[in-house]
Design a protein around this motif. Structure first.
Motif, PDB file in Angstrom:
ATOM      1  N   TRP A 109       0.848  -1.346   0.076  1.00 35.11           N
ATOM      2  CA  TRP A 109      -0.046  -0.011  -0.053  1.00 35.11           C
ATOM      3  C   TRP A 109       0.792   1.249   0.136  1.00 35.11           C
ATOM      4  CZ3 TRP A 109      -0.206   3.666   3.793  1.00 35.11           C
ATOM      5  CH2 TRP A 109      -1.277   4.598   3.751  1.00 35.11           C
ATOM      6  N   ASP A 167       4.305  10.077  -9.594  1.00 42.69           N
ATOM      7  CA  ASP A 167       3.450  10.254 -10.976  1.00 42.69           C
ATOM      8  C   ASP A 167       2.923  11.729 -10.813  1.00 42.69           C
ATOM      9  OD1 ASP A 167       4.467   7.877 -11.825  1.00 42.69           O
ATOM     10  OD2 ASP A 167       2.421   7.082 -11.247  1.00 42.69           O
ATOM     11  N   SER A 168       2.154  11.998  -9.602  1.00 44.73           N
ATOM     12  CA  SER A 168       1.222  13.371  -9.484  1.00 44.73           C
ATOM     13  C   SER A 168       2.094  14.705  -9.564  1.00 44.73           C
ATOM     14  CB  SER A 168       0.253  13.403  -8.695  1.00 44.73           C
ATOM     15  OG  SER A 168       0.822  13.473  -7.262  1.00 44.73           O
ATOM     16  N   ASP A 208       4.378   5.745  -5.333  1.00 49.96           N
ATOM     17  CA  ASP A 208       4.383   5.845  -6.758  1.00 49.96           C
ATOM     18  C   ASP A 208       3.441   6.785  -7.215  1.00 49.96           C
ATOM     19  OD1 ASP A 208       6.335   3.917  -6.845  1.00 49.96           O
ATOM     20  OD2 ASP A 208       4.945   2.213  -7.278  1.00 49.96           O
ATOM     21  N   ARG A 209       2.254   7.011  -6.565  1.00 52.73           N
ATOM     22  CA  ARG A 209       1.209   7.813  -7.424  1.00 52.73           C
ATOM     23  C   ARG A 209       1.660   9.132  -6.945  1.00 52.73           C
ATOM     24  NH1 ARG A 209      -1.850   3.926  -5.057  1.00 52.73           N
ATOM     25  NH2 ARG A 209      -2.535   5.020  -3.108  1.00 52.73           N
ATOM     26  N   ALA A 210       2.293   9.402  -5.820  1.00 54.08           N
ATOM     27  CA  ALA A 210       2.823  10.947  -5.068  1.00 54.08           C
ATOM     28  C   ALA A 210       3.932  11.149  -6.180  1.00 54.08           C
ATOM     29  CB  ALA A 210       3.437  10.730  -3.967  1.00 54.08           C
ATOM     30  N   ARG A 232      12.772   9.199  -8.687  1.00 51.03           N
ATOM     31  CA  ARG A 232      11.228   8.858  -8.827  1.00 51.03           C
ATOM     32  C   ARG A 232      11.189   7.371  -8.432  1.00 51.03           C
ATOM     33  NH1 ARG A 232       7.597  10.656 -12.136  1.00 51.03           N
ATOM     34  NH2 ARG A 232       6.892   8.636 -12.562  1.00 51.03           N
ATOM     35  N   GLN A 261       3.914   1.510  -1.111  1.00 54.38           N
ATOM     36  CA  GLN A 261       4.690   1.467  -2.230  1.00 54.38           C
ATOM     37  C   GLN A 261       3.814   2.252  -3.360  1.00 54.38           C
ATOM     38  OE1 GLN A 261       7.846   0.765  -3.077  1.00 54.38           O
ATOM     39  NE2 GLN A 261       7.628   2.091  -4.779  1.00 54.38           N
ATOM     40  N   GLY A 262       2.282   2.022  -3.245  1.00 54.81           N
ATOM     41  CA  GLY A 262       1.531   2.553  -4.193  1.00 54.81           C
ATOM     42  C   GLY A 262       1.191   4.103  -3.974  1.00 54.81           C
ATOM     43  N   VAL A 263       1.009   4.359  -2.675  1.00 54.07           N
ATOM     44  CA  VAL A 263       1.231   5.831  -2.280  1.00 54.07           C
ATOM     45  C   VAL A 263       2.116   6.520  -2.875  1.00 54.07           C
ATOM     46  CG1 VAL A 263       0.950   7.461  -0.541  1.00 54.07           C
ATOM     47  CG2 VAL A 263      -0.373   5.337  -0.296  1.00 54.07           C
TER      48      VAL A 263
END
Length: 189
Positions: free
Chosen positions: A129, A139-140, A135-137, A153, A131-133
């Motif tokens: 979870w 990307d945004s 990665d999304r941060a 990155r 890692q997903g947070v």
């Protein structure tokens, strides 16, 4: 109910199977606080009357100067602290309303989430979870607020070893020799 103290009110929510023990413990806690209050009023306060203030404004100003290297306007700092508290509380109330419309306080919304919210259980699940947070941060943020180099990155989510800090920790990237990260440092892909 008249005459009940904080401990009695707190213990009242406990299970009926433990009622006698909870009530007795609440009475003992109340008696201890009363005893401390009386000692402070009748023994301690008279004993220190006229002593220099060791915990007041002057002492705070000195330590503030020591740690900050400047003389702070304590009234301004205090007012700022309260204004930030109220600003943040206002934001918390807005977010609570999004979670649970009509929630009287942010804590009501938190209690609702405790019961009805999504829970992540298990070390691997928490790591995935997180890692997903991250990665999304990345990307945004990249290309909108910042231009991020490719090497920053890629962040690997890791869980602190058992027996260490119970919260996320971050250490600066150090190198022991060219191309090798020091032990204990985050791994960057």
């Amino acid at each position: 109910m008249e005459g009940r103290g904080w401990f009695e009110d707190f213990a009242a929510a406990g299970p009926d199977a433990l009622r006698a023990e909870l009530d007795e413990s609440a009475r003992a806690a109340t008696a201890a606080v009363v005893e401390l209050r009386d000692w402070m009023r009748e023994v301690y306060a008279p004993a220190i009357e006229g002593a220099p203030n060791t915990a007041g404004r002057e002492r705070y100003a000195r330590w503030s100067r020591y740690f900050n290297g400047t003389d702070l306007d304590l009234d301004e700092a205090y007012a700022y602290g309260w204004s930030e508290y109220h600003r943040l509380l206002g934001e918390m109330k807005l977010e609570a309303e999004k979670i649970l419309p009509g929630a009287a306080t942010p804590w009501v919304a938190l209690a609702h989430l405790d019961e009805h919210g999504r829970h992540i259980e298990g070390v691997d699940e928490v790591r995935e979870w997180l890692q997903g947070v991250m990665d999304r941060a990345m990307d945004s943020l990249d290309g909108t607020h910042f231009d991020l180099a490719e090497r920053v990155r890629k962040v690997e989510s890791r869980i602190a070893p058992a027996g260490s800090a119970a919260a996320p920790y971050y250490t600066p990237r150090r190198r022991t020799s060219p191309g090798r990260a020091a032990p204990g440092c985050p791994r960057w892909a």
